[in-house]
Structure formats: structure tokens, C-alpha cells
Design a protein around this motif. Structure first.
Motif, mmCIF file in Angstrom:
data_model
loop_
_atom_site.group_PDB
_atom_site.id
_atom_site.type_symbol
_atom_site.label_atom_id
_atom_site.label_comp_id
_atom_site.label_asym_id
_atom_site.label_seq_id
_atom_site.Cartn_x
_atom_site.Cartn_y
_atom_site.Cartn_z
ATOM 1 N N GLY A 69 0.797 -1.219 0.000
ATOM 2 C CA GLY A 69 0.000 0.000 0.000
ATOM 3 C C GLY A 69 0.830 1.268 0.000
ATOM 4 O O GLY A 69 0.531 2.216 -0.743
ATOM 5 N N SER A 70 1.876 1.313 0.812
ATOM 6 C CA SER A 70 2.718 2.513 0.874
ATOM 7 C C SER A 70 3.429 2.761 -0.454
ATOM 8 O O SER A 70 3.529 3.900 -0.920
ATOM 9 C CB SER A 70 3.752 2.376 2.000
ATOM 10 N N PHE A 71 3.922 1.684 -1.063
ATOM 11 C CA PHE A 71 4.605 1.814 -2.349
ATOM 12 C C PHE A 71 3.664 2.381 -3.416
ATOM 13 O O PHE A 71 4.084 3.167 -4.274
ATOM 14 C CB PHE A 71 5.134 0.447 -2.780
ATOM 15 N N LEU A 76 -1.352 5.669 -7.136
ATOM 16 C CA LEU A 76 -2.791 5.809 -6.944
ATOM 17 C C LEU A 76 -3.210 7.274 -6.871
ATOM 18 O O LEU A 76 -4.303 7.641 -7.312
ATOM 19 C CB LEU A 76 -3.225 5.070 -5.676
ATOM 20 N N ARG A 77 -2.355 8.101 -6.323
ATOM 21 C CA ARG A 77 -2.665 9.536 -6.273
ATOM 22 C C ARG A 77 -2.478 10.186 -7.648
ATOM 23 O O ARG A 77 -3.197 11.121 -8.001
ATOM 24 C CB ARG A 77 -1.768 10.217 -5.244
ATOM 25 N N HIS A 78 -1.531 9.666 -8.417
ATOM 26 C CA HIS A 78 -1.267 10.203 -9.751
ATOM 27 C C HIS A 78 -2.415 9.895 -10.709
ATOM 28 O O HIS A 78 -2.774 10.723 -11.553
ATOM 29 C CB HIS A 78 0.032 9.602 -10.287
ATOM 30 N N PHE A 79 -2.976 8.683 -10.563
ATOM 31 C CA PHE A 79 -4.068 8.269 -11.440
ATOM 32 C C PHE A 79 -5.096 7.544 -10.575
ATOM 33 O O PHE A 79 -4.937 6.381 -10.244
ATOM 34 C CB PHE A 79 -3.555 7.362 -12.564
ATOM 35 N N LYS A 358 7.729 6.512 -7.309
ATOM 36 C CA LYS A 358 7.258 7.788 -7.862
ATOM 37 C C LYS A 358 7.269 7.810 -9.388
ATOM 38 O O LYS A 358 6.725 8.727 -10.003
ATOM 39 C CB LYS A 358 8.118 8.930 -7.325
ATOM 40 N N THR A 359 7.916 6.796 -10.000
ATOM 41 C CA THR A 359 7.987 6.748 -11.464
ATOM 42 C C THR A 359 7.718 5.353 -12.033
ATOM 43 O O THR A 359 7.503 5.214 -13.232
ATOM 44 C CB THR A 359 9.380 7.177 -11.964
ATOM 45 N N MET A 360 7.758 4.326 -11.205
ATOM 46 C CA MET A 360 7.734 2.915 -11.619
ATOM 47 C C MET A 360 9.007 2.532 -12.377
ATOM 48 O O MET A 360 9.061 1.510 -13.056
ATOM 49 C CB MET A 360 6.503 2.573 -12.472
ATOM 50 N N GLY A 361 10.044 3.371 -12.252
ATOM 51 C CA GLY A 361 11.314 3.098 -12.909
ATOM 52 C C GLY A 361 12.229 2.250 -12.052
ATOM 53 O O GLY A 361 12.221 2.328 -10.819
ATOM 54 N N SER A 362 13.036 1.429 -12.719
ATOM 55 C CA SER A 362 13.987 0.565 -12.030
ATOM 56 C C SER A 362 15.082 1.382 -11.353
ATOM 57 O O SER A 362 15.583 2.357 -11.914
ATOM 58 C CB SER A 362 14.615 -0.398 -13.038
ATOM 59 N N ARG A 363 15.478 0.963 -10.164
ATOM 60 C CA ARG A 363 16.637 1.542 -9.495
ATOM 61 C C ARG A 363 17.908 0.787 -9.881
ATOM 62 O O ARG A 363 19.000 1.171 -9.492
ATOM 63 C CB ARG A 363 16.454 1.484 -7.976
ATOM 64 N N ALA A 393 0.560 1.787 -14.614
ATOM 65 C CA ALA A 393 0.788 1.967 -16.053
ATOM 66 C C ALA A 393 0.793 3.443 -16.426
ATOM 67 O O ALA A 393 1.642 3.905 -17.199
ATOM 68 C CB ALA A 393 -0.291 1.226 -16.842
ATOM 69 N N ALA A 394 -0.157 4.198 -15.868
ATOM 70 C CA ALA A 394 -0.225 5.631 -16.157
ATOM 71 C C ALA A 394 1.023 6.341 -15.656
ATOM 72 O O ALA A 394 1.596 7.201 -16.350
ATOM 73 C CB ALA A 394 -1.479 6.234 -15.520
ATOM 74 N N LEU A 395 1.466 5.987 -14.455
ATOM 75 C CA LEU A 395 2.640 6.636 -13.880
ATOM 76 C C LEU A 395 3.897 6.305 -14.697
ATOM 77 O O LEU A 395 4.719 7.190 -14.978
ATOM 78 C CB LEU A 395 2.818 6.192 -12.432
ATOM 79 N N ALA A 396 4.039 5.043 -15.101
ATOM 80 C CA ALA A 396 5.197 4.651 -15.901
ATOM 81 C C ALA A 396 5.194 5.359 -17.253
ATOM 82 O O ALA A 396 6.228 5.869 -17.703
ATOM 83 C CB ALA A 396 5.205 3.136 -16.099
ATOM 84 N N ALA A 397 4.041 5.389 -17.922
ATOM 85 C CA ALA A 397 3.952 6.041 -19.227
ATOM 86 C C ALA A 397 4.287 7.522 -19.126
ATOM 87 O O ALA A 397 5.023 8.071 -19.961
ATOM 88 C CB ALA A 397 2.551 5.855 -19.808
ATOM 89 N N ASP A 398 3.776 8.174 -18.097
ATOM 90 C CA ASP A 398 4.042 9.608 -17.934
ATOM 91 C C ASP A 398 5.503 9.869 -17.605
ATOM 92 O O ASP A 398 6.079 10.881 -18.033
ATOM 93 C CB ASP A 398 3.133 10.183 -16.848
ATOM 94 N N ALA A 399 6.127 8.961 -16.852
ATOM 95 C CA ALA A 399 7.554 9.109 -16.551
ATOM 96 C C ALA A 399 8.391 8.955 -17.811
ATOM 97 O O ALA A 399 9.376 9.693 -18.014
ATOM 98 C CB ALA A 399 7.974 8.082 -15.500
ATOM 99 N N VAL A 400 8.010 8.019 -18.682
ATOM 100 C CA VAL A 400 8.717 7.850 -19.947
ATOM 101 C C VAL A 400 8.571 9.098 -20.810
ATOM 102 O O VAL A 400 9.543 9.600 -21.393
ATOM 103 C CB VAL A 400 8.193 6.606 -20.696
#
Length: 410
Positions: A69-71, A76-79, A358-363, A393-400
Motif C-alpha cells: 500500500g505505501s509503495f 494511486l494519487r497520480h491516477f 514515484k515513477t515505476m522506474g527501475s533503481r 501503467a499511467a505513472l510509468a507512461a508519464d515518466a517515460v
């Protein structure tokens, strides 16, 4: 060879939604789907009716994903669920909330959701190649190289949206875990989740199909209570199901004991008072005021060792206590959990501490993103898992898109 801005592995809801969103932002997108047609698992969600999300405000969602949930909060707030409803309404698929606050297409057809996603991908120039199972992924220069039987594809960014390992017949077979490992990621141990349980020496086989509302299920392990759940319960031919069991299954292990209260918790004292105060009234007649299905009520009385003609006055203290325990804490031992073939989702997946929430991007691998069930996230029933898929998906797409814009302006 065409070089894409973004390659997405997986043509499920997360992959298709991210593809359309990135395509709408001007990205050149390729979706690789190993099945002959995309979205097969989406078509069976909600028994084909597609419970997309849940009503209510976003803070109410966070507790429905356990440790994930925290992750998920940034995604969830972005979309939000409101954003999701607006998105599909704009795509020509109106959604509606029922009395239980589950949100479905008005048509109650999952096919309408899939058709809308595919139409949106076509509108924004997304290339979708079906029947192309990915054989390997690797870093290539500043981007990625993805290999299929048909050849190699290259991209600046890569999104893994392959789902988990549940319902493998739909193509969701855990492939994404191997791709993530190949790029340096750790996979948290996986197991079926949101699945029924089979019960050892199950006493209710002939009562399969009976459902009950607002039951409490307490989970015990080695004699100690480890968790508790409340919700609707379904008796099956070999065990227990329904939302309360499906949600609890993420925490249940074979050999655990479940104690089921067939009555709402607040009625326990009423049950005791009824049994002590009904005198010459037959036990079964007195218990009918609690409105349990008649066959189940009689079975519980029988399991307490009480003859059907017995009156409340005949009950000893021991037999009365035994009857109360049977009705409000019936003990059953879990034999096994339903496997991947019938589990709604998969527990475990790509380790969350290796992904930027915050981006769904790999560290681990720059330019790599994840969305949906391939992550170590699983939510309760009621639309929470699909909402997480669309939000990530929305967060990852927007980060890209943000990265592409930044690169274009530099």
C-alpha cells in the motif's frame, strides 16, 4: 530495424493502457504479446464483467494492498479511480458503481474495456505484435534489445507489464520475472493469491453454493492467532471461498487453522442469550431467528452433537458452549490453497525496494519500468488489482514521456 521510444512486454490492461497513454504523448510504442490475441486475462475478470475499480476516496484504497500500500500511494494519487472512470467514459465506455461500490462497465462486458483499449492504441499509432513471445532482453547501448522468434527490436525505454503467474492459460505465466532477473532485479517469492482454500476432512461438501454475509474468519498458526478478516463467505464442494477467504488467502499457509463465525460478531451475545432463555423451545426453532440457511443451521447443530428434537432447556452448559463455539468459531484446518490455475492474482514479484514508486522506474537498470501484477503487489478483491494496474501503467507512461521530452529539449 525500427527503433522505438518504448517497448512494452505484455498486452494486458497495464501494457495496453501504458501504450495508449505514451502513444498519445507522441512516443513511438511497440507492444509485444505472446498470445494470439491481447487481453485474455482481462476478459475473464469479474466473471467476464470486468470489475475495474472501487468507489471511494484514494486514502481508503491504501489499506487494501497489504505491505504494498505505501509503495502504491504515488501511483494511486497520480491516477485515481475517478481518473479511471473519466478515461473510459471518454473512450465511450461508461462505468457504474453498484451497491457494493464495485465499479463495472454499464454493459457488464469486459470485451468493451478491451475494445476501447485497443482502439485507443490504434488511434495513437501503437504497434501491437501478437504471437511473439519474448525470448530475451538485454541492455544495448543507451537502451534495450528485445529478442523474439521474429527478430530483434530496440528501444530507448522498456516497460515490463507481463502480469503474474495466475491463470497461465491466458498467457500470464510469470515470464516477466525472468526478464526482470536478466536485467538485475530480485524477485520476491511468488505464490497464488486471491484463491479458495481446501479444508481437511471438510464437513460441508453437500452444502456447496451456500453464501453468507459479514462472516468473521480468524487465522491461527501453531495455536496462536495471527490475523482476522471479515466479509462474505462461500461454501464450496471441498472448502471455502468468497471475498473474505480470497482476501485472507494471501496470508494463509497449508496447515493453518481457520475459525469461522457464521454469524456477525455482534450477534454472539444474542446467541448466548437465546440459548439460555428459550426454555421449552426447540434449539433449531430458537436459532431460526438468526436467519442462517436452514440446511447449514441444522448441520451446525448436528456437529455440536445436539439431537434435532432437543429443546434449549435440555442443553447442558457444556453443550451450549459447544454450540456457540460451532456457530461463532468453527475450527477447520487448511489442506491446501488453490493453485495458479484458479488464483486471481500472484503474491510476490519484482522486489519493490528496487523500483522507484514515484515513477515505476527501475533503481537497477536505467530506462526500465514496471507496471501491474509483475510487481510484488497484490490487492483485495473488488477492483483494487485492476486499479493498481492502470495507476502504475499511467505513472510509468508519464515518466517515460517526461524523460523523452527532457531528452528532446536538451
Amino acid at each position: 530495424m525500427t527503433h522505438y521510444d518504448l517497448i512494452i512486454i505484455g498486452g494486458g490492461p497495464a501494457g495496453l493502457f501504458a501504450a495508449a497513454r505514451a502513444g498519445a504523448g507522441g512516443a513511438r510504442v511497440l507492444v509485444l504479446e505472446k498470445m494470439a490475441e491481447p487481453g485474455r486475462k482481462l476478459l475473464i475478470t469479474g466473471s467476464g464483467q470486468c470489475n475495474l475499480t472501487h468507489a471511494g476516496d484514494m486514502p481508503g484504497f491504501f489499506g487494501h494492498y497489504g505491505k504494498g500500500g505505501s509503495f502504491l500511494k504515488p501511483a494511486l494519487r497520480h491516477f485515481t479511480n475517478t481518473d479511471l472512470v473519466s478515461s473510459f467514459t471518454a473512450l465511450g465506455v461508461p462505468l457504474k458503481s453498484g451497491e457494493d461500490e464495485k465499479i463495472f462497465p454499464v454493459s457488464r462486458k469486459a470485451q468493451d474495456i478491451l475494445d476501447a483499449l485497443l482502439a485507443d492504441c490504434r488511434k495513437h499509432g501503437v504497434a501491437i505484435r501478437c504471437g511473439e513471445a519474448v525470448r530475451g532482453v538485454e541492455r544495448s547501448g543507451d537502451g534495450f534489445c528485445v529478442t523474439t522468434a521474429a527478430g530483434e527490436y530496440r528501444s530507448t525505454f522498456l516497460l515490463i507489464a507481463t502480469g503474474g503467474a495466475s491463470y497461465p492459460s491466458t498467457g500470464s505465466a510469470g515470464d516477466g520475472y525472468a526478464f526482470a532477473r536478466a536485467l538485475g532485479h530480485t524477485i520476491a517469492a511468488t505464490a497464488p493469491a486471491l484463491t479458495p482454500v481446501t479444508i481437511r476432512d471438510y464437513p460441508f461438501s453437500d452444502l456447496a453454493g451456500i453464501s453468507l454475509q459479514n462472516c468473521t474468519v480468524s487465522l491461527f498458526r501453531e495455536g496462536k492467532k495471527v490475523d482476522g478478516f471479515c466479509g462474505d463467505l462461500l461454501l464450496t464442494h471441498n472448502g471455502l471461498s468468497g471475498p473474505v477467504i480470497l482476501n485472507a488467502s494471501r496470508f494463509i499457509l497449508p496447515g493453518d487453522e481457520v475459525r469461522v463465525s457464521f454469524l456477525p460478531e455482534e450477534q454472539r451475545d444474542d446467541l448466548v442469550q437465546t440459548l439460555t432463555g428459550c426454555g421449552a423451545t426447540r434449539v433449531n426453532t430458537a436459532l431460526s431467528t438468526f436467519h442462517l440457511p436452514e440446511r447449514l443451521q441444522k448441520r451446525l447443530v448436528d456437529r455440536a452433537g445436539i439431537p434435532p428434537e432437543a429443546t434449549c432447556a435440555h442443553l447442558t452448559r457444556a453443550s451450549r458452549n459447544r454450540l456457540v463455539q460451532i456457530f461463532t468459531g468453527h475450527q477447520m484446518t487448511v489442506e491446501a490453497l488453490g493453485g495458479y490455475r484458479i488464483a486471481m492474482v500472484t503474491r510476490g514479484g519484482v522486489a519493490l525496494d528496487e523500483v522507484n514508486g514515484k515513477t515505476m522506474g527501475s533503481r537497477i537498470a536505467d530506462g526500465l519500468f514496471f507496471a501491474g501484477e509483475v510487481l510484488d503487489i497484490d490487492g483485495d478483491t473488488g477492483g483494487y488489482n485492476l486499479q493498481a494496474a492502470f495507476s502504475t501503467a499511467a505513472l510509468a507512461a508519464d515518466a517515460v514521456l517526461k524523460r523523452l521530452k527532457s531528452a528532446g529539449s536538451s
